[in-house]
Write a protein that holds these residues in place. Structure first.
Motif, short mmCIF file in Angstrom:
data_model
loop_
_atom_site.label_atom_id
_atom_site.label_comp_id
_atom_site.label_asym_id
_atom_site.label_seq_id
_atom_site.Cartn_x
_atom_site.Cartn_y
_atom_site.Cartn_z
N ARG A 5 93.34 54.39 7.81
CA ARG A 5 92.68 53.11 7.58
C ARG A 5 91.16 53.27 7.65
NH1 ARG A 5 93.06 49.69 11.34
NH2 ARG A 5 92.82 47.76 10.11
N LEU A 6 90.47 52.52 6.78
CA LEU A 6 89.01 52.63 6.70
C LEU A 6 88.35 52.22 8.02
CD1 LEU A 6 86.77 53.40 4.75
CD2 LEU A 6 86.63 51.01 4.05
N GLU A 7 88.93 51.26 8.71
CA GLU A 7 88.36 50.83 9.99
C GLU A 7 88.35 52.00 10.99
OE1 GLU A 7 88.84 47.27 13.28
OE2 GLU A 7 90.61 47.92 12.17
N THR A 8 89.45 52.75 11.05
CA THR A 8 89.54 53.89 11.96
C THR A 8 88.55 54.98 11.56
OG1 THR A 8 91.89 53.42 12.29
CG2 THR A 8 91.11 55.59 12.98
N ILE A 9 88.44 55.23 10.26
CA ILE A 9 87.53 56.25 9.76
C ILE A 9 86.08 55.90 10.10
CG2 ILE A 9 86.55 57.24 7.63
CD1 ILE A 9 89.38 57.02 6.43
N LEU A 10 85.71 54.65 9.85
CA LEU A 10 84.32 54.24 10.08
C LEU A 10 83.99 54.20 11.58
CD1 LEU A 10 83.89 51.50 7.35
CD2 LEU A 10 83.03 53.84 7.34
N ASP A 11 84.98 53.92 12.41
CA ASP A 11 84.75 53.99 13.86
C ASP A 11 84.37 55.41 14.26
OD1 ASP A 11 85.22 51.32 14.30
OD2 ASP A 11 87.29 51.59 14.98
N LYS A 12 85.03 56.40 13.67
CA LYS A 12 84.72 57.80 13.96
C LYS A 12 83.33 58.17 13.45
CE LYS A 12 89.54 59.33 13.90
NZ LYS A 12 90.56 60.18 13.24
N LEU A 13 82.99 57.70 12.26
CA LEU A 13 81.67 57.99 11.70
C LEU A 13 80.57 57.32 12.53
CD1 LEU A 13 82.31 57.61 7.85
CD2 LEU A 13 82.26 59.71 9.21
N ALA A 14 80.83 56.09 12.97
CA ALA A 14 79.84 55.37 13.78
C ALA A 14 79.57 56.10 15.09
CB ALA A 14 80.32 53.95 14.04
N LEU A 15 80.62 56.67 15.65
CA LEU A 15 80.47 57.42 16.90
C LEU A 15 79.62 58.67 16.68
CD1 LEU A 15 81.37 57.90 19.87
CD2 LEU A 15 83.30 59.19 18.94
N TRP A 16 79.91 59.39 15.60
CA TRP A 16 79.22 60.65 15.33
C TRP A 16 77.76 60.43 14.93
CZ3 TRP A 16 79.84 65.58 16.37
CH2 TRP A 16 79.09 66.53 15.66
N TYR A 17 77.52 59.45 14.05
CA TYR A 17 76.17 59.24 13.51
C TYR A 17 75.38 58.16 14.26
CZ TYR A 17 77.68 62.19 9.68
OH TYR A 17 78.14 63.26 8.92
N ASP A 18 75.99 57.58 15.30
CA ASP A 18 75.31 56.60 16.14
C ASP A 18 74.78 55.43 15.31
OD1 ASP A 18 74.35 55.47 18.46
OD2 ASP A 18 72.47 56.58 18.44
N VAL A 19 75.69 54.79 14.57
CA VAL A 19 75.33 53.63 13.75
C VAL A 19 76.23 52.45 14.10
CG1 VAL A 19 74.45 55.00 11.82
CG2 VAL A 19 76.87 54.38 11.88
N GLU A 20 75.82 51.25 13.66
CA GLU A 20 76.61 50.05 13.86
C GLU A 20 77.35 49.72 12.56
OE1 GLU A 20 76.88 48.46 16.75
OE2 GLU A 20 75.50 49.90 17.71
N LEU A 21 78.44 48.96 12.67
CA LEU A 21 79.25 48.58 11.50
C LEU A 21 79.26 47.06 11.36
CD1 LEU A 21 82.32 50.91 12.15
CD2 LEU A 21 80.38 51.39 10.65
N PHE A 22 79.12 46.60 10.10
CA PHE A 22 79.23 45.17 9.82
C PHE A 22 80.11 44.98 8.60
CE2 PHE A 22 77.83 41.32 7.60
CZ PHE A 22 78.05 40.38 8.59
N TYR A 23 81.23 44.28 8.79
CA TYR A 23 82.18 44.07 7.69
C TYR A 23 81.94 42.70 7.06
CZ TYR A 23 84.83 48.07 9.46
OH TYR A 23 85.21 49.33 9.86
#
Length: 217
Positions: free
Chosen positions: A147-165
């Motif tokens: 799922r894209l939500e799970t993928i982006l959570d991992k990317l946010a952790l690695w790249y230290d960014v916030e997510l807005f859907y």
């Protein structure tokens, strides 16, 4: 002793007993200064991959919040960075999973995963391909119909960014891919965007995600 890994980095350490530990981004491992003399207990907050040296007289114990993983000599991954879940994935050997304040222990076999719900301590065991859960130790993002939500959570952790859907339904879009952890997150987002019905826009340190309703992908 405490080892803390900042966002966007990994670390590999060797404990006094020869056990090797890989720590993922934003993870912390703590252990006593006399580790290995009386016991082999460590505490984990985050994600870590362990190659534990065998010692039948001194079992290796990982405490991850309310979950205890008891090991005698094996290879496994633990992740506490999954919202309401703690995930233990066994590559080889054998481990026992127990929720604190419970006497029941669940034994994992190789290629099995235990998922513990933080809210009620409920444990689910399933068979998995361990590769996607350990690929991070090689500097790789490996997603298998995830799922894209799970993928982006991992990317946010690695790249230290916030997510807005901007569109909640885009969270359920699935993606399969094998990607290196490039310095620039744009490369990974472009690869995902070219495959699934999602669009990404980066504003400062926030990724804005929307669903592309006009694609036949």
């Amino acid at each position: 002793q405490t080892v803390t890994v900042p966002a966007g980095q990994r670390a590999q350490i060797t404990l006094a007993d020869g056990t090797k530990v890989w720590l993922n981004s934003e993870s912390t491992l703590s252990y006593r200064s006399d580790f290995g003399r009386r016991d082999r207990d460590v505490e984990l907050d985050g994600e870590a991959y362990f190659e534990v040296s065998k010692n039948t007289n001194k079992p290796f114990l990982v405490i991850a919040e309310d979950v205890q993983v008891k090991v005698y000599g094996t290879t496994f991954n633990i992740n506490t960075l999954l919202g309401n879940q703690i995930q233990t994935t066994l590559v080889k050997g054998s481990v026992g999973i127990r929720v604190q304040d419970s006497s029941q222990e669940y034994i994992l076999k190789p290629s099995q995963q235990a998922i513990v719900q933080k809210t009620d301590g409920d444990i689910t065991i399933r068979d998995v391909d361990t590769t996607p859960y350990t690929a991070w130790t090689e500097g790789i993002f490996l997603f298998d119909n995830e799922r894209l939500e799970t993928i982006l959570d991992k990317l946010a952790l690695w790249y230290d960014v916030e997510l807005f859907y901007q569109n909640e339904s885009v969270k359920n879009v699935c993606f399969t891919g094998y990607l290196k952890r490039y310095d620039n997150i744009d490369i990974i987002l472009n690869a995902i965007e070219s495959t699934v019905s999602a669009t990404f826009h980066i504003k400062e340190r926030t990724i804005i995600i929307n669903k592309n309703e006009y694609t036949n992908r």
